[in-house]
Enzyme design. Structure first.
Site, short mmCIF file in Angstrom:
data_model
loop_
_atom_site.label_atom_id
_atom_site.label_comp_id
_atom_site.label_asym_id
_atom_site.label_seq_id
_atom_site.Cartn_x
_atom_site.Cartn_y
_atom_site.Cartn_z
N HIS A 429 72.48 13.23 5.43
CA HIS A 429 71.08 12.93 5.10
C HIS A 429 70.13 14.01 5.59
CE1 HIS A 429 69.88 11.64 9.23
NE2 HIS A 429 71.12 11.16 9.32
N CYS A 448 75.87 10.23 12.14
CA CYS A 448 75.73 10.75 10.77
C CYS A 448 75.49 12.26 10.79
CB CYS A 448 74.58 10.04 10.05
SG CYS A 448 74.97 8.34 9.59
#
Length: 537
Positions: A429, A448
């Site tokens: 992301h 992440c």
């Protein structure tokens, strides 16, 4: 003897052996020898379900110990492979080669040959699995290596080998990648260097920079020469040539290329050949864990390199810097493979429960208006009024609410996230924290993978399905609405961890063991019997 066997063998195997024994009374000598051989095979194979099933299907015939040229070729190919196991960084003692050779030499009777037959199959199966998919089970070494290793059916090894060219079969077992071949070559190079004394004395200094001179600069010069970054020279000054050599070294080790030997660069320069060899052997083992088709187009995230790449037909077509999970055990990024299916533009951030109860609940208990950029919802998804809730009465176990951050430029996920749905809740992301990408070591996230160039990454992915990928992305972004864009052709994602890796020219570079995982893998390999060759006693 029959009664003794009955207590040790499975019922089916015992019944087969009894039938073999009864035949000995009615058959001639040649047939009796065949029966004795098959009885020994059945008995020896009974303890291994796959080996037993294979020989039962083939009538307990020989694939190794016969007198034909085909069987001689198989024996030779197996012995050659076991002898060369160390060149793959495998625990060669695991295959009991010396004992196997002695057993073959001492075989005199049909029964002896039957026992040798199964012993060879047992060694073959162990080697075949080790060299193709690794000698270790990764999740047993580190709980964050959650990779699904592409194990093959054990019996299929024997079945396919019996139908194949022996040399060709063994040659095809290891990973058929340029990466693996480069690592294997580097292993030989490093072993040769160790035998010659390595890279010489370490450099003793706190910091060295252009213009310096003295004993430490001479030690740096000599070490760079031995490493191949500097031609032989008599200079005792940190001159422009040495600066260029240091910058090349820094580039090959994932360091900031400033030409200054600070603490980080010095630590890498002083790393021993033995440590580098360990990294190479571990990387070979890791390459075996992903010994499968990775996709003509795929995404590779190398955690130690802090990069995410798109690879098309073996060539890197896009690269961006990344931020990975922080070093503490609960925030480390796991290693696994999955398939990217879509991207979400203008995403909401649904706060993971571990973060909600571990970080935000204590803040809310101090001040119900804390973290006011987040919307708190009940189990039905309805937003609650914070002022009407006494957060102090909840514990991490009883906290009944969820949290999310609506789409915005300050959203924790930035303006786009790339999804490959998985049970670890890991994805790629954007991020509003752009300052972290300028750092040399980038381990700061909750697990992440944050991308430095997420828009360009999106354009590269959409280019396969749109004539105007940038226009499509920007139009969707401008809507401000949370929107899912599906990839018409999903893309495999491989999150890997390599401290030794080949560049585009096949030259090996090195990275830091940021999570300490390679150290744990090396310890496990060492315990399994892998040793460094060339080490001077």
């Amino acid at each position: 003897m029959i009664s003794a066997l009955s207590s040790r063998l499975p019922t089916v195997a015992f019944a087969i052996i009894v039938s073999f024994c009864s035949l000995l009374f009615i058959l001639g000598p040649a047939a009796a020898e065949s029966v004795a051989f098959k009885q020994a095979v059945a008995e020896a194979a009974a303890q291994d379900q796959d080996i037993s099933a294979f020989y039962k299907e083939t009538g307990y015939g020989a694939i190794w110990t016969g007198k034909s040229g085909r069987e001689r070729n198989r024996r030779a190919a197996l012995m050659n492979a076991l002898n060369a196991a160390d060149s793959h960084g495998l625990p060669s003692e695991r295959y009991n080669l010396t004992a196997l050779e002695q057993q073959m030499k001492n075989a005199r009777t049909p029964r002896d040959r039957g026992l040798v037959e199964v012993a060879m199959s047992r060694a073959f199966l162990q080697y075949a699995r080790d060299v193709q998919t690794g000698a270790l089970v990764p999740s047993r070494v580190d709980k964050n290596i959650v990779r699904q290793v592409p194990y093959r059916d054990r019996k299929s090894y024997l079945t396919n080998f019996a139908k194949s060219s022996p040399k060709g079969f063994f040659k095809a077992l290891p990973p058929q990648t340029g990466e693996y071949n480069a690592l294997r070559k580097q292993k030989l190079v490093l072993e040769g260097l160790i035998a010659k004394g390595g890279w010489g004395p370490t450099v003793k200094a706190k910091k060295l920079e252009p213009g310096d001179s003295g004993a430490s600069v001479v030690a740096l010069r000599d070490r760079l020469v031995r490493m191949g970054y500097l031609k032989r020279t008599a200079t005792g000054t940190y001159d422009s040539t040495m600066t260029d050599a240091v910058m090349r070294f820094q580039a090959d080790h994932g360091l900031a290329q400033d030409g200054v030997v600070g603490q980080g660069t010095l630590a890498e320069i002083n790393t021993s050949v033995e440590k580098r060899l360990q990294s190479v052997i571990v990387a070979m083992e890791r390459e075996r864990w992903v010994n499968k088709d990775r996709g003509k187009r795929h995404i590779e995230v190398n955690l130690t390199d802090f990069t995410a790449k798109i690879i098309d037909n073996g060539k890197v077509t896009f690269t961006t810097r990344s931020v990975i999970g922080a070093r503490d055990a609960k925030r480390q990024s796991p290693e696994f493979s999955d398939v990217m299916e879509f991207m979400v533009i203008n995403p909401s951030w649904f706060v993971p429960r571990s973060i909600a109860i571990g970080e935000y609940l204590p803040e809310l208990q101090q001040n119900p208006n804390a973290v006011n950029h987040l919307i708190i919802t009940d189990r039905s998804g309805r937003q609650i009024d914070r002022t009407n809730v006494d957060f102090t009465k909840y514990t991490a176990r009883t906290f009944p609410y969820a949290m999310r951050q609506p789409p915005s430029r300050s959203n924790a996920l930035g303006l786009v996230k790339f999804m490959f749905p998985n049970k670890y809740n890991i994805y790629l992301h954007d991020t509003p924290a752009k300052n972290l990408f300028g750092r040399e070591t980038r381990a700061y996230s909750h697990g992440c993978i944050r991308l430095a160039d997420p828009f360009e990454f999106a354009y590269a992915l959409l280019a396969k399905q749109s004539n105007d990928p940038e226009g499509l992305f920007k139009k969707t972004l401008a809507s401000g609405t949370e929107t899912q864009l599906n990839l018409k052709k999903p893309v495999p994602v491989h999150i890997i961890y390599r401290t030794a890796l080949a560049n585009s020219k096949g030259q090996i570079q090195y990275r830091r063991d940021v999570y300490g995982r390679d150290g744990r893998i090396w310890n496990a390999l060492s315990q399994a019997g892998v040793a460094l060759r060339g080490v001077q006693g």
